[in-house]
Scaffold this active site. Sequence first.
Site, PDB file in Angstrom:
ATOM      1  CG  HIS A   9      17.329  66.245  39.012  1.00  0.00           C
ATOM      2  ND1 HIS A   9      15.590  66.383  40.142  1.00  0.00           N
ATOM      3  CD2 HIS A   9      16.841  67.275  39.133  1.00  0.00           C
ATOM      4  CE1 HIS A   9      15.779  67.566  40.371  1.00  0.00           C
ATOM      5  NE2 HIS A   9      16.114  68.248  39.419  1.00  0.00           N
ATOM      6  CD  GLU A  10      19.476  69.926  36.487  1.00  0.00           C
ATOM      7  OE1 GLU A  10      18.402  69.867  35.748  1.00  0.00           O
ATOM      8  OE2 GLU A  10      19.347  69.717  37.715  1.00  0.00           O
TER       9      GLU A  10
END
Length: 365
Positions: A169-170
């Site tokens: 996600h990051e």
Amino acid sequence: MKFWDRQNAARAETRRLLLAFGLAVLLLLVGVHLALALAWLVMAALLPVHLPFPAGFMATNVGVSLLLVLGGWWIETSNLRGGGVKLARRIGAREARPGVSHAEQRLCNVVDELCIAAHMPRPQVMVLPHAEAINAFAAGWDEDDAVVAVTQGALDYLDREELQGMVAHELSHLHEGDTRLKMRLAGMVFGLELITNFGDEVRERGGLAWWFGSAIMVAGSAGWLTGRLLKAAVSRQRELLADARAVQWTRSRDGLGQVLRKVMTQRAQQEPGRRSARADDGGLAHPAVEHMLLVQAPDERRWLRRLDSHLPLRERVRAIYSRPMAPLPVAPVQVAPESGRREAVMPGATPLAAQFDPFARRGQA
């Protein structure tokens, strides 16, 4: 989860919102001029003499307003250009120490594997050692100063698959340029706020200045609030895009989905009446990173929900699984020793990187 459709929808909505943001800035410039023109006409109607508009009235109003917006944007973005690593250190993060911690070695391995799989440069990996809440953020203007920071709580309570979902996600934020976009929008909103502040300063002079300052404040406040609402809406779309890409890159709904479900449990365990889990966030309540987090601290004031940079956890979980899911228990996980894997890219050595090419469209999870 149809992650390709989710990504396309999020990108399309982002473009529409950015267009609306630009339109809002233009309307603000026009609004300030119209507010001052109305204030002038009311003042002229109350005076016994004819009082025409001064020469260059419109050009001055629009020019000063534009100068404030662009000047505020430049000042704020200049303050944020210190780099992702500098920002992370400012809130208490330190570099990961894979040589002294199995959990941090596992984190570095996961980042390496995902970067290889995504064909992107490896960011600096950092840890927030005093943050017990499960969370993470990515920051940086470009590849040279990019950073991914995770909390100690994420290292303690997430297994390897869940950590992969969180890191994916990051990394998506860095890959899509979301960190740069969010910092630019934050700078523009600060510029819009300067118009309101300028109107307040004019009001303090008293007399007729109070009248014109009030007009500037009314128009400026409307523009600033609109800018904040659109900035938050853009951020929510980028979070949905990052969620979808995390599913794509890891080929697992449970990776990121179980992280969010564990955070739901942590939030439910908070004492009634507490505004958020900030006491356990160990620096993540800093305004410079709040909008960059994996999960935002909740706000109990429902009338402010439209200003949230993230959708509610339950909505994000429903988008990942296509149905509501219950929270998961949170308990410490045992971390087995791992060796460094950054140089190992052959099949069998880096399972995540070797099993698939994330840019090859091979169906949907």
